[in-house]
Design a protein around this motif. Structure first.
Motif, PDB file in Angstrom:
ATOM      1  N   GLU A 196       0.757  -1.197   0.033  1.00 35.67           N
ATOM      2  CA  GLU A 196       0.116  -0.190   0.013  1.00 35.67           C
ATOM      3  C   GLU A 196       1.022   1.192   0.106  1.00 35.67           C
ATOM      4  O   GLU A 196       0.530   2.209  -0.472  1.00 35.67           O
ATOM      5  CB  GLU A 196      -0.942  -0.064   1.327  1.00 35.67           C
ATOM      6  CG  GLU A 196      -1.944  -1.144   1.077  1.00 35.67           C
ATOM      7  CD  GLU A 196      -1.735  -2.335   1.314  1.00 35.67           C
ATOM      8  OE1 GLU A 196      -2.420  -3.334   1.044  1.00 35.67           O
ATOM      9  OE2 GLU A 196      -0.595  -2.412   1.818  1.00 35.67           O
ATOM     10  N   GLU A 197       1.960   1.205   0.737  1.00 35.64           N
ATOM     11  CA  GLU A 197       3.106   2.202   0.693  1.00 35.64           C
ATOM     12  C   GLU A 197       3.698   2.437  -0.556  1.00 35.64           C
ATOM     13  O   GLU A 197       3.702   3.750  -1.031  1.00 35.64           O
ATOM     14  CB  GLU A 197       3.974   2.276   1.929  1.00 35.64           C
ATOM     15  CG  GLU A 197       4.902   3.240   2.033  1.00 35.64           C
ATOM     16  CD  GLU A 197       5.837   3.210   3.276  1.00 35.64           C
ATOM     17  OE1 GLU A 197       6.795   3.915   3.505  1.00 35.64           O
ATOM     18  OE2 GLU A 197       5.584   2.161   3.995  1.00 35.64           O
ATOM     19  N   VAL A 198       3.854   1.641  -1.321  1.00 38.05           N
ATOM     20  CA  VAL A 198       4.306   1.608  -2.736  1.00 38.05           C
ATOM     21  C   VAL A 198       3.620   2.347  -3.613  1.00 38.05           C
ATOM     22  O   VAL A 198       3.778   3.225  -4.422  1.00 38.05           O
ATOM     23  CB  VAL A 198       5.027   0.261  -3.119  1.00 38.05           C
ATOM     24  CG1 VAL A 198       5.382   0.326  -4.649  1.00 38.05           C
ATOM     25  CG2 VAL A 198       5.922  -0.602  -2.453  1.00 38.05           C
ATOM     26  N   ILE A 199       2.187   1.718  -3.789  1.00 38.13           N
ATOM     27  CA  ILE A 199       1.200   2.232  -4.554  1.00 38.13           C
ATOM     28  C   ILE A 199       1.006   3.843  -4.137  1.00 38.13           C
ATOM     29  O   ILE A 199       0.888   4.534  -5.173  1.00 38.13           O
ATOM     30  CB  ILE A 199      -0.300   1.467  -4.316  1.00 38.13           C
ATOM     31  CG1 ILE A 199       0.020   0.110  -4.704  1.00 38.13           C
ATOM     32  CG2 ILE A 199      -1.369   2.047  -5.088  1.00 38.13           C
ATOM     33  CD1 ILE A 199      -1.067  -0.854  -4.301  1.00 38.13           C
ATOM     34  N   ALA A 200       0.793   4.158  -2.744  1.00 38.43           N
ATOM     35  CA  ALA A 200       0.898   5.624  -2.525  1.00 38.43           C
ATOM     36  C   ALA A 200       1.885   6.617  -2.964  1.00 38.43           C
ATOM     37  O   ALA A 200       1.891   7.658  -3.811  1.00 38.43           O
ATOM     38  CB  ALA A 200       0.523   5.864  -0.865  1.00 38.43           C
ATOM     39  N   ALA A 201       3.080   5.925  -2.988  1.00 36.40           N
ATOM     40  CA  ALA A 201       4.561   6.684  -3.377  1.00 36.40           C
ATOM     41  C   ALA A 201       4.363   6.779  -4.628  1.00 36.40           C
ATOM     42  O   ALA A 201       4.963   7.862  -5.428  1.00 36.40           O
ATOM     43  CB  ALA A 201       5.397   6.046  -3.138  1.00 36.40           C
ATOM     44  N   LEU A 202       3.973   6.027  -5.555  1.00 33.14           N
ATOM     45  CA  LEU A 202       3.665   5.629  -7.103  1.00 33.14           C
ATOM     46  C   LEU A 202       2.688   6.814  -7.565  1.00 33.14           C
ATOM     47  O   LEU A 202       2.290   6.858  -8.782  1.00 33.14           O
ATOM     48  CB  LEU A 202       3.898   4.515  -7.566  1.00 33.14           C
ATOM     49  CG  LEU A 202       4.752   3.970  -7.411  1.00 33.14           C
ATOM     50  CD1 LEU A 202       4.894   2.452  -7.822  1.00 33.14           C
ATOM     51  CD2 LEU A 202       6.238   4.391  -7.976  1.00 33.14           C
ATOM     52  N   GLY A 203       1.620   7.252  -6.427  1.00 34.66           N
ATOM     53  CA  GLY A 203       0.637   8.200  -6.964  1.00 34.66           C
ATOM     54  C   GLY A 203      -0.582   7.481  -7.409  1.00 34.66           C
ATOM     55  O   GLY A 203      -1.501   8.065  -7.796  1.00 34.66           O
ATOM     56  N   GLY A 204      -0.540   6.146  -6.765  1.00 30.77           N
ATOM     57  CA  GLY A 204      -1.942   5.341  -6.886  1.00 30.77           C
ATOM     58  C   GLY A 204      -2.686   5.377  -5.598  1.00 30.77           C
ATOM     59  O   GLY A 204      -2.502   6.233  -4.460  1.00 30.77           O
ATOM     60  N   GLU A 205      -3.842   4.875  -5.629  1.00 35.87           N
ATOM     61  CA  GLU A 205      -4.658   4.946  -4.467  1.00 35.87           C
ATOM     62  C   GLU A 205      -4.510   3.416  -3.676  1.00 35.87           C
ATOM     63  O   GLU A 205      -4.903   2.282  -4.402  1.00 35.87           O
ATOM     64  CB  GLU A 205      -6.193   5.108  -4.957  1.00 35.87           C
ATOM     65  CG  GLU A 205      -6.571   6.387  -5.244  1.00 35.87           C
ATOM     66  CD  GLU A 205      -7.725   6.702  -5.823  1.00 35.87           C
ATOM     67  OE1 GLU A 205      -8.605   5.725  -5.617  1.00 35.87           O
ATOM     68  OE2 GLU A 205      -7.948   7.926  -6.002  1.00 35.87           O
ATOM     69  N   SER A 206      -4.225   3.501  -2.504  1.00 41.84           N
ATOM     70  CA  SER A 206      -4.107   2.239  -1.711  1.00 41.84           C
ATOM     71  C   SER A 206      -5.519   1.650  -1.207  1.00 41.84           C
ATOM     72  O   SER A 206      -6.515   2.539  -1.130  1.00 41.84           O
ATOM     73  CB  SER A 206      -3.397   2.207  -0.733  1.00 41.84           C
ATOM     74  OG  SER A 206      -3.455   3.250   0.381  1.00 41.84           O
TER      75      SER A 206
END
Length: 207
Positions: A196-206
């Motif tokens: 979830e942290e990776v997705i958030a860092a890449l600008g996605g929605e966790s």
């Protein structure tokens, strides 16, 4: 010892300040490299993405890396693997299995890969042990013809540092201790980084 990954990333970014303004592509190795990559990309006014590679484990001992595979399917074996007598069929099947895991992870992160061609590419991880994953990432990025290939890591054994230095245009390794057992021993806070942290860092929605 670093307090956490963010502290190490600030130090790496300071040593790479000369790349600020060139819109560098900062490529973090998930998952531990992502918090560091986010800091470095912010400080250098660059773009953050991930590079996906996966280790190939030895027969009967999957934690022992004999090599790795990247998103294109290219397999990079560790030096000296041939002395273990591992069959090519095993390596091919295990590489295909790990490649499928890479494809699933890329889909989970909801981010198509960003090409490094013509750009300063900064490959980031918290630390390196055997280097199998990092060297696969280096080969993968070299094939994309970046204008400059840079590696920034917090810690690695001295022999691994020298191998990396021969493969890239620029290397920042903050610590290269002779007494090296594991990356985590050099961080006070070495918490597990979640998807979830990776997705958030890449600008996605966790979720």
């Amino acid at each position: 010892m670093f307090r956490n990954r963010e502290e190490a990333a600030e130090q790496i970014a300071a040593r790479l300040e000369h790349h600020r303004g060139s819109n560098p592509l900062v490529l973090a190795i998930p998952r531990g490299g992502v918090p560091m990559g986010q800091v470095i990309a912010d400080r250098l006014e660059g773009e953050l993405d991930i590079v996906l590679v996966h280790k190939i484990g030895a027969p009967g001992n999957p934690e022992f890396a004999i090599g790795s595979v990247d998103e294109t399917g290219h397999v990079e074996l560790n030096p000296g693997v041939e002395r273990y007598g591992i069959s090519p069929d095993y390596i091919d099947s295990e590489a295909e299995r790990q490649l499928e895991n890479i494809r699933k992870r890329r889909q989970r992160y909801r981010r198509p890969p960003t090409r490094a061609e013509g750009r300063v590419a900064i490959l980031v991880d918290d630390g390196i042990a055997t280097g199998a994953t990092l060297f696969a990432a280096i080969r993968s990025l070299r094939a994309q013809n970046p204008s400059r290939l840079v590696v920034g890591v917090g810690v690695a054994p001295p022999d691994t540092v020298e191998r990396i230095r021969r493969e890239v245009d620029e290397l920042v390794c903050l610590e290269a201790p002779a007494e090296f057992m594991a990356v985590g021993q050099f961080f006070q806070d070495f918490r597990q980084v979640e998807d979830e942290e990776v997705i958030a860092a890449l600008g996605g929605e966790s979720s």
